[in-house]
Design a protein around this motif. Structure first.
Motif, PDB file in Angstrom:
ATOM      1  N   TRP A 135       1.024  -1.268   0.231  1.00 45.20           N
ATOM      2  CA  TRP A 135      -0.115   0.132   0.290  1.00 45.20           C
ATOM      3  C   TRP A 135       0.662   1.304  -0.136  1.00 45.20           C
ATOM      4  N   GLU A 136       1.688   1.375   0.345  1.00 44.01           N
ATOM      5  CA  GLU A 136       2.983   2.270   1.013  1.00 44.01           C
ATOM      6  C   GLU A 136       3.209   2.820  -0.182  1.00 44.01           C
ATOM      7  N   ALA A 137       3.518   1.756  -1.213  1.00 42.70           N
ATOM      8  CA  ALA A 137       4.703   1.706  -2.453  1.00 42.70           C
ATOM      9  C   ALA A 137       3.027   2.168  -3.393  1.00 42.70           C
ATOM     10  N   ALA A 138       2.226   1.216  -3.626  1.00 42.69           N
ATOM     11  CA  ALA A 138       1.554   2.147  -4.238  1.00 42.69           C
ATOM     12  C   ALA A 138       0.985   3.577  -3.863  1.00 42.69           C
ATOM     13  N   ARG A 139       0.660   4.132  -2.971  1.00 39.50           N
ATOM     14  CA  ARG A 139       0.495   4.577  -2.821  1.00 39.50           C
ATOM     15  C   ARG A 139       1.773   6.036  -1.966  1.00 39.50           C
ATOM     16  N   GLY A 140       2.636   6.121  -2.408  1.00 37.32           N
ATOM     17  CA  GLY A 140       3.656   6.737  -2.012  1.00 37.32           C
ATOM     18  C   GLY A 140       3.926   7.488  -0.292  1.00 37.32           C
ATOM     19  N   ALA A 141       3.045   6.988   0.285  1.00 36.93           N
ATOM     20  CA  ALA A 141       2.725   7.505   1.884  1.00 36.93           C
ATOM     21  C   ALA A 141       2.138   6.510   2.886  1.00 36.93           C
ATOM     22  N   THR A 142       2.777   6.560   4.322  1.00 35.53           N
ATOM     23  CA  THR A 142       2.547   5.198   4.687  1.00 35.53           C
ATOM     24  C   THR A 142       1.131   5.600   5.648  1.00 35.53           C
ATOM     25  N   PRO A 143       0.587   4.301   5.580  1.00 38.12           N
ATOM     26  CA  PRO A 143      -0.377   4.180   6.833  1.00 38.12           C
ATOM     27  C   PRO A 143      -0.980   5.142   7.823  1.00 38.12           C
ATOM     28  N   LEU A 144      -0.279   5.578   8.862  1.00 39.49           N
ATOM     29  CA  LEU A 144       0.043   6.581  10.011  1.00 39.49           C
ATOM     30  C   LEU A 144       1.099   7.145   9.728  1.00 39.49           C
ATOM     31  N   PRO A 145       1.615   8.224  10.052  1.00 35.01           N
ATOM     32  CA  PRO A 145       1.962   9.430   9.863  1.00 35.01           C
ATOM     33  C   PRO A 145       3.402   8.798  10.361  1.00 35.01           C
ATOM     34  N   GLU A 146       4.659   9.217   9.471  1.00 35.15           N
ATOM     35  CA  GLU A 146       5.765   8.782   8.709  1.00 35.15           C
ATOM     36  C   GLU A 146       6.424   8.377  10.725  1.00 35.15           C
ATOM     37  N   ALA A 147       6.420   9.522  11.481  1.00 44.54           N
ATOM     38  CA  ALA A 147       6.460   8.937  12.889  1.00 44.54           C
ATOM     39  C   ALA A 147       6.538   7.727  13.172  1.00 44.54           C
ATOM     40  N   VAL A 148       5.469   8.156  13.662  1.00 44.68           N
ATOM     41  CA  VAL A 148       5.184   6.760  14.565  1.00 44.68           C
ATOM     42  C   VAL A 148       4.760   5.493  13.560  1.00 44.68           C
ATOM     43  N   GLN A 149       4.711   5.480  12.307  1.00 41.05           N
ATOM     44  CA  GLN A 149       4.996   4.346  11.320  1.00 41.05           C
ATOM     45  C   GLN A 149       5.719   3.226  11.639  1.00 41.05           C
ATOM     46  N   LEU A 150       6.872   4.161  11.850  1.00 40.68           N
ATOM     47  CA  LEU A 150       8.735   4.074  11.698  1.00 40.68           C
ATOM     48  C   LEU A 150       8.804   3.557  13.397  1.00 40.68           C
ATOM     49  N   TRP A 151       8.041   4.381  14.520  1.00 48.04           N
ATOM     50  CA  TRP A 151       7.669   3.359  15.669  1.00 48.04           C
ATOM     51  C   TRP A 151       7.112   1.911  15.371  1.00 48.04           C
ATOM     52  N   PHE A 152       6.127   2.380  15.107  1.00 48.16           N
ATOM     53  CA  PHE A 152       5.065   1.236  14.870  1.00 48.16           C
ATOM     54  C   PHE A 152       6.168   0.160  14.414  1.00 48.16           C
ATOM     55  N   ASP A 153       6.193  -0.411  13.854  1.00 48.12           N
ATOM     56  CA  ASP A 153       7.142  -1.313  13.004  1.00 48.12           C
ATOM     57  C   ASP A 153       8.195  -1.709  13.526  1.00 48.12           C
ATOM     58  N   PHE A 154       9.251  -0.476  14.266  1.00 45.10           N
ATOM     59  CA  PHE A 154      10.271  -1.474  15.065  1.00 45.10           C
ATOM     60  C   PHE A 154       9.778  -1.904  16.561  1.00 45.10           C
ATOM     61  N   GLY A 155       8.549  -1.466  16.764  1.00 41.98           N
ATOM     62  CA  GLY A 155       8.363  -2.121  17.953  1.00 41.98           C
ATOM     63  C   GLY A 155       7.953  -3.858  17.953  1.00 41.98           C
ATOM     64  N   HIS A 156       7.392  -3.335  16.912  1.00 39.16           N
ATOM     65  CA  HIS A 156       6.379  -4.811  16.670  1.00 39.16           C
ATOM     66  C   HIS A 156       7.349  -6.030  15.963  1.00 39.16           C
ATOM     67  N   ASP A 157       8.278  -5.319  15.091  1.00 43.10           N
ATOM     68  CA  ASP A 157       9.452  -6.076  15.100  1.00 43.10           C
ATOM     69  C   ASP A 157      10.045  -7.096  15.722  1.00 43.10           C
ATOM     70  N   GLN A 158      10.441  -6.099  17.064  1.00 45.22           N
ATOM     71  CA  GLN A 158      10.745  -6.256  18.013  1.00 45.22           C
ATOM     72  C   GLN A 158      10.290  -7.386  18.856  1.00 45.22           C
ATOM     73  N   GLY A 159       8.813  -7.101  18.977  1.00 45.04           N
ATOM     74  CA  GLY A 159       7.870  -8.353  19.828  1.00 45.04           C
ATOM     75  C   GLY A 159       7.766  -8.931  19.417  1.00 45.04           C
ATOM     76  N   PHE A 160       7.454  -9.132  18.506  1.00 47.23           N
ATOM     77  CA  PHE A 160       7.185 -10.081  17.365  1.00 47.23           C
ATOM     78  C   PHE A 160       8.605 -11.241  17.985  1.00 47.23           C
ATOM     79  N   GLY A 161       9.917 -10.319  16.894  1.00 45.91           N
ATOM     80  CA  GLY A 161      10.818 -11.442  17.069  1.00 45.91           C
ATOM     81  C   GLY A 161      10.809 -12.458  18.335  1.00 45.91           C
ATOM     82  N   TYR A 162      10.545 -11.190  19.151  1.00 48.21           N
ATOM     83  CA  TYR A 162      10.861 -11.691  20.831  1.00 48.21           C
ATOM     84  C   TYR A 162      10.130 -12.901  20.614  1.00 48.21           C
ATOM     85  N   LEU A 163       8.844 -12.928  20.999  1.00 44.53           N
ATOM     86  CA  LEU A 163       7.298 -14.110  21.199  1.00 44.53           C
ATOM     87  C   LEU A 163       8.125 -15.582  20.077  1.00 44.53           C
ATOM     88  N   ALA A 164       8.475 -14.850  18.961  1.00 43.60           N
ATOM     89  CA  ALA A 164       8.364 -16.679  17.873  1.00 43.60           C
ATOM     90  C   ALA A 164       9.979 -16.643  18.568  1.00 43.60           C
TER      91      ALA A 164
END
Length: 137
Positions: A29-58
């Motif tokens: 969606w981001e590649a097609a629209r050229g924008a993030t679903p959330l504001p950029e700063a929130v999107q980056l923190w969201f992605d980073f936090g979830h990658d960390q959390g789900f990585g530890y879950l796995a």
């Protein structure tokens, strides 16, 4: 299927798979629209936090199942002792499941490194992409 560590591994890997599918859809969606679903700063923190959390879950799911597999074939409850038969096949399937769990963690760790780099670039430059050097002719 009847052992708790493998149910935990299955649940953790299912959660990670759904998260990964949603992240892939968000990236498309981001590649097609050229924008993030959330504001950029929130999107980056969201992605980073979830990658960390789900990585530890796995990792936790794979580690719990690995501890159980360590006794495979040694006469522990539910596993057959000795060689051959259904017990040996169950041990092989358990080893494969744990290996795939750790592989899932490795890919999420790589994703966390990438999102961490994007976050660091955003904090340093105000953009999630590294600054480009002007061409000198």
């Amino acid at each position: 299927r009847r052992r708790a560590p493998f149910r935990f591994l299955l649940a953790a890997d299912a959660i990670v798979a759904v998260y990964s599918a949603l992240e892939a859809a968000a990236a498309a969606w981001e590649a097609a629209r050229g924008a993030t679903p959330l504001p950029e700063a929130v999107q980056l923190w969201f992605d980073f936090g979830h990658d960390q959390g789900f990585g530890y879950l796995a990792l936790a799911g794979a580690a719990a199942a690995a501890r159980d597999v360590a006794g495979c074939g040694r006469g522990r409850e539910g596993w057959t002792s000795g060689g051959g038969g259904a017990g040996a096949a169950a041990c092989v399937r358990a080893d494969v499941a744990v290996g795939l769990g750790f592989a899932g963690f490795a890919f999420l760790a790589l994703a966390a490194l990438v999102t961490g780099f994007r976050l660091a670039c955003f904090l340093a430059t105000g953009s999630r992409f590294p600054p480009t050097q002007p061409a000198s002719y």
